[in-house]
Design an enzyme around this catalytic site. Sequence first.
Site, PDB file in Angstrom:
ATOM      1  N   SER A 190     -11.638 -46.310  23.778  1.00 53.30           N
ATOM      2  CA  SER A 190     -11.369 -47.598  24.192  1.00 53.30           C
ATOM      3  C   SER A 190     -10.350 -47.930  24.853  1.00 53.30           C
ATOM      4  CB  SER A 190     -11.146 -48.468  22.498  1.00 53.30           C
ATOM      5  OG  SER A 190     -10.110 -47.647  22.144  1.00 53.30           O
ATOM      6  N   GLY A 203      -8.647 -42.582  21.904  1.00 53.75           N
ATOM      7  CA  GLY A 203      -8.100 -41.541  22.862  1.00 53.75           C
ATOM      8  C   GLY A 203      -8.971 -41.063  23.332  1.00 53.75           C
ATOM      9  N   LEU A 204      -8.520 -39.898  24.130  1.00 52.17           N
ATOM     10  CA  LEU A 204      -9.593 -39.208  25.545  1.00 52.17           C
ATOM     11  C   LEU A 204     -10.623 -38.762  24.287  1.00 52.17           C
ATOM     12  CD1 LEU A 204      -6.977 -37.536  27.718  1.00 52.17           C
ATOM     13  CD2 LEU A 204      -8.511 -39.841  28.275  1.00 52.17           C
ATOM     14  N   SER A 205     -11.999 -38.790  25.568  1.00 49.40           N
ATOM     15  CA  SER A 205     -13.073 -38.419  24.493  1.00 49.40           C
ATOM     16  C   SER A 205     -12.978 -36.176  23.879  1.00 49.40           C
ATOM     17  CB  SER A 205     -14.233 -38.001  25.516  1.00 49.40           C
ATOM     18  OG  SER A 205     -15.514 -37.178  25.639  1.00 49.40           O
ATOM     19  N   GLY A 206     -13.115 -35.500  22.797  1.00 52.01           N
ATOM     20  CA  GLY A 206     -12.139 -34.334  22.972  1.00 52.01           C
ATOM     21  C   GLY A 206     -11.090 -34.388  21.557  1.00 52.01           C
ATOM     22  N   CYS A 207     -10.540 -35.368  21.873  1.00 45.97           N
ATOM     23  CA  CYS A 207      -8.930 -35.799  21.062  1.00 45.97           C
ATOM     24  C   CYS A 207      -9.167 -35.034  19.443  1.00 45.97           C
ATOM     25  CB  CYS A 207      -8.358 -36.941  21.421  1.00 45.97           C
ATOM     26  SG  CYS A 207      -9.039 -38.580  20.305  1.00 45.97           S
ATOM     27  N   GLY A 208     -10.373 -35.580  19.046  1.00 47.01           N
ATOM     28  CA  GLY A 208     -10.229 -35.518  17.782  1.00 47.01           C
ATOM     29  C   GLY A 208     -11.182 -36.386  16.888  1.00 47.01           C
ATOM     30  N   LYS A 209     -10.932 -37.754  17.742  1.00 48.99           N
ATOM     31  CA  LYS A 209     -10.733 -38.531  16.846  1.00 48.99           C
ATOM     32  C   LYS A 209     -12.644 -39.176  15.677  1.00 48.99           C
ATOM     33  CE  LYS A 209     -12.686 -41.207  20.829  1.00 48.99           C
ATOM     34  NZ  LYS A 209     -12.602 -39.987  21.808  1.00 48.99           N
TER      35      LYS A 209
HETATM   36  P1  ADP Z   1     -13.459 -37.505  20.040  1.00 50.08           P
HETATM   37  O1  ADP Z   1     -14.261 -38.089  18.718  1.00 50.08           O
HETATM   38  O2  ADP Z   1     -11.965 -37.322  20.029  1.00 50.08           O
HETATM   39  O3  ADP Z   1     -14.183 -37.294  21.040  1.00 50.08           O
HETATM   40  P2  ADP Z   1     -14.818 -34.997  18.361  1.00 50.08           P
HETATM   41  O4  ADP Z   1     -13.947 -34.917  17.170  1.00 50.08           O
HETATM   42  O5  ADP Z   1     -15.703 -35.489  19.146  1.00 50.08           O
HETATM   43  O6  ADP Z   1     -13.804 -35.943  19.603  1.00 50.08           O
HETATM   44  O7  ADP Z   1     -14.064 -33.659  19.219  1.00 50.08           O
HETATM   45  C1  ADP Z   1     -12.880 -32.646  19.080  1.00 50.08           C
HETATM   46  C2  ADP Z   1     -13.614 -31.377  19.277  1.00 50.08           C
HETATM   47  O8  ADP Z   1     -12.332 -30.753  18.434  1.00 50.08           O
HETATM   48  C3  ADP Z   1     -14.361 -31.030  17.957  1.00 50.08           C
HETATM   49  O9  ADP Z   1     -14.524 -29.502  18.293  1.00 50.08           O
HETATM   50  C4  ADP Z   1     -13.196 -30.432  16.596  1.00 50.08           C
HETATM   51  O10 ADP Z   1     -13.478 -29.372  15.719  1.00 50.08           O
HETATM   52  C5  ADP Z   1     -12.120 -29.499  17.856  1.00 50.08           C
HETATM   53  N1  ADP Z   1     -10.346 -29.805  16.793  1.00 50.08           N
HETATM   54  C6  ADP Z   1     -10.358 -28.968  17.296  1.00 50.08           C
HETATM   55  N2  ADP Z   1      -8.626 -29.067  16.646  1.00 50.08           N
HETATM   56  C7  ADP Z   1      -8.617 -30.540  16.165  1.00 50.08           C
HETATM   57  C8  ADP Z   1      -7.731 -30.813  15.313  1.00 50.08           C
HETATM   58  N3  ADP Z   1      -6.501 -31.154  15.001  1.00 50.08           N
HETATM   59  N4  ADP Z   1      -7.773 -32.448  15.670  1.00 50.08           N
HETATM   60  C9  ADP Z   1      -9.349 -32.701  15.581  1.00 50.08           C
HETATM   61  N5  ADP Z   1     -10.212 -32.182  15.868  1.00 50.08           N
HETATM   62  C10 ADP Z   1      -9.859 -30.594  16.818  1.00 50.08           C
END
Ligand code: ADP
Length: 228
Positions: free
Chosen positions: A119, A28-34
């Site tokens: 990815s 998923g996109l950067s910041g999506c929560g992976k």
């Molecule tokens: P990724 O790995 O996809 O780049 P991150 O996990 O590093 O994303 O960051 C996601 C950010 O969004 C974190 O700061 C997290 O606390 C926040 N967040 C808010 N709501 C959610 C959610 N429902 N699921 C996942 N992350 C969330």
Amino acid sequence: LNTPEKVNVVWHPHKVQRSRGCVVWFTGLSGCGKSTIASEVDHLLHGRDVGCTVLDGDNVRHGLNASPEILSQSYDDNFSQRFGLGFGPVDRQENIRRIGCVSELFCAAGIITLAAFVSPYRDDRDQVRKLVTQSGGKTDFVEVYVNAPLDVCEARDPKGLYKKARAGEIKNFTGIGSPYEPPLAPELELLSHTATPDVLAVQVVNYLEQIGKLSSGSPTATTEREDR
Ligand code: ADP
């Protein structure tokens, strides 16, 4: 390619067969929560004594898939340019190929491998699926699409990367200067703007339970090969 190297590299069968883990591939996109969700799943599985590990995009890019700039701190220019990886399409492809191979090794060692990588290219993810499922079974690769709209990811911007990308400081940033190809048939889709990370992690654990990946507990060497 029928190179001498290929001819002289022969797969070595081992005596001990282990029960396999599986690869849970978060995309998923950067910041999506992976990473956040993978870490929650890791926590839940450790609590149940299940052998697992997290492979995380940023961490892997410090070591196995370091950039030419990082490598140049310890190696000469030729080496750093040849083996260091950036974010262009071919480098992204090689990034995922290497991670796929590492995931397969963990999986073969009986570990549930939680891989959290943007990815962005479907074909790269499908190649990993192919590698893992042809060594094991169909259920050994679980693709988890962590789906949140771009504007939600951008508003979260946990590492300040969107801000930099919008300012033109990062080229090829997925979702802005570079495409993201969503999975067509993921095993799981998590709408990460509609539930909290701990709720989403439970969905992943429930799915693993459903497909029988949690029944045998921690990784153990099981049988010896009969064809010794
Ligand atoms: P990724 O790995 O996809 O780049 P991150 O996990 O590093 O994303 O960051 C996601 C950010 O969004 C974190 O700061 C997290 O606390 C926040 N967040 C808010 N709501 C959610 C959610 N429902 N699921 C996942 N992350 C969330």
